[in-house]
Design a protein around this motif. Sequence first.
Motif, PDB file in Angstrom:
ATOM      1  N   GLU A  26       0.999  -1.268   0.201  1.00  0.00           N
ATOM      2  CA  GLU A  26       0.004   0.076   0.044  1.00  0.00           C
ATOM      3  C   GLU A  26       0.844   0.950  -0.125  1.00  0.00           C
ATOM      4  O   GLU A  26       0.247   2.291  -0.338  1.00  0.00           O
ATOM      5  N   ASP A  27       2.124   1.117   0.301  1.00  0.00           N
ATOM      6  CA  ASP A  27       3.018   2.269   0.148  1.00  0.00           C
ATOM      7  C   ASP A  27       3.118   2.964  -1.213  1.00  0.00           C
ATOM      8  O   ASP A  27       3.042   2.211  -2.297  1.00  0.00           O
ATOM      9  N   THR A  28       3.275   4.190  -1.257  1.00  0.00           N
ATOM     10  CA  THR A  28       3.274   4.993  -2.426  1.00  0.00           C
ATOM     11  C   THR A  28       4.706   5.086  -2.988  1.00  0.00           C
ATOM     12  O   THR A  28       5.747   4.890  -2.149  1.00  0.00           O
ATOM     13  N   ASP A  55       4.677   9.235 -10.844  1.00  0.00           N
ATOM     14  CA  ASP A  55       3.678   9.615  -9.931  1.00  0.00           C
ATOM     15  C   ASP A  55       3.904   9.151  -8.611  1.00  0.00           C
ATOM     16  O   ASP A  55       3.756   7.911  -8.042  1.00  0.00           O
ATOM     17  N   GLN A  56       3.977  10.114  -7.785  1.00  0.00           N
ATOM     18  CA  GLN A  56       4.558   9.902  -6.249  1.00  0.00           C
ATOM     19  C   GLN A  56       3.414   9.307  -5.492  1.00  0.00           C
ATOM     20  O   GLN A  56       3.607   8.842  -4.225  1.00  0.00           O
ATOM     21  N   ALA A  57       2.027   9.524  -5.876  1.00  0.00           N
ATOM     22  CA  ALA A  57       1.121   9.049  -5.171  1.00  0.00           C
ATOM     23  C   ALA A  57       0.490   7.443  -5.659  1.00  0.00           C
ATOM     24  O   ALA A  57      -0.154   6.956  -4.992  1.00  0.00           O
ATOM     25  N   ARG A  58       1.219   7.043  -6.582  1.00  0.00           N
ATOM     26  CA  ARG A  58       1.000   5.593  -7.131  1.00  0.00           C
ATOM     27  C   ARG A  58       1.438   4.589  -6.096  1.00  0.00           C
ATOM     28  O   ARG A  58       2.456   4.816  -5.617  1.00  0.00           O
ATOM     29  N   THR A  59       0.630   3.476  -5.747  1.00  0.00           N
ATOM     30  CA  THR A  59       1.031   2.736  -4.643  1.00  0.00           C
ATOM     31  C   THR A  59       2.094   1.544  -5.280  1.00  0.00           C
ATOM     32  O   THR A  59       1.764   1.378  -6.657  1.00  0.00           O
ATOM     33  N   SER A  62      -0.284  -0.994  -7.177  1.00  0.00           N
ATOM     34  CA  SER A  62      -0.789  -0.720  -8.310  1.00  0.00           C
ATOM     35  C   SER A  62       0.047  -0.743  -9.587  1.00  0.00           C
ATOM     36  O   SER A  62      -0.244  -0.613 -10.684  1.00  0.00           O
TER      37      SER A  62
END
Length: 154
Positions: A26-28, A55-59, A62
């Motif tokens: 779950e970490d980005t 993209d720093q917000a991607r887990t 994902s």
Amino acid sequence: DACPGLIKIRLKFLNDTEEVAVARPEDTVGILKSKYFPGQESQMKLIYRGQLLQDQARTLRSLRITDNCVIHCHRSRGATAAAPAPPEPGPAGPAAPGLPLAGGTLMVPTVMVVLALGWYFRINYRQLFTAPATVSLIGVTVLVTFLAFGVYGQ
């Protein structure tokens, strides 16, 4: 012996050193950078399967990063080494777009070996080389030298 829910990620640097990172799926990307490169997040480029992780917000989940995956790490300008340095305090800005190592790390050494062979044959079998061929060999050598310093000089 691994903790449940945690994955090990191999962080590989340009100087062929590796560090093992432990993270949750779950970490980005941003969390991974701030945990392993504190104060240097904006300088670090992470590359997974040839794609720059911008993209720093991607887990990690994902991005399909699973246990024992390899992420290539490149420190952009202003850095002196490819291995992690001690933490530096300061705000971290967004990462600037960069180019992944598309040709692989063996491209420059391979071209250098081919050039060395060209010069070997030029010196030992000079009767086979015309003046335009020699001038071309000199030009290609100069061009490759500039490209090599451009790639590894950052």
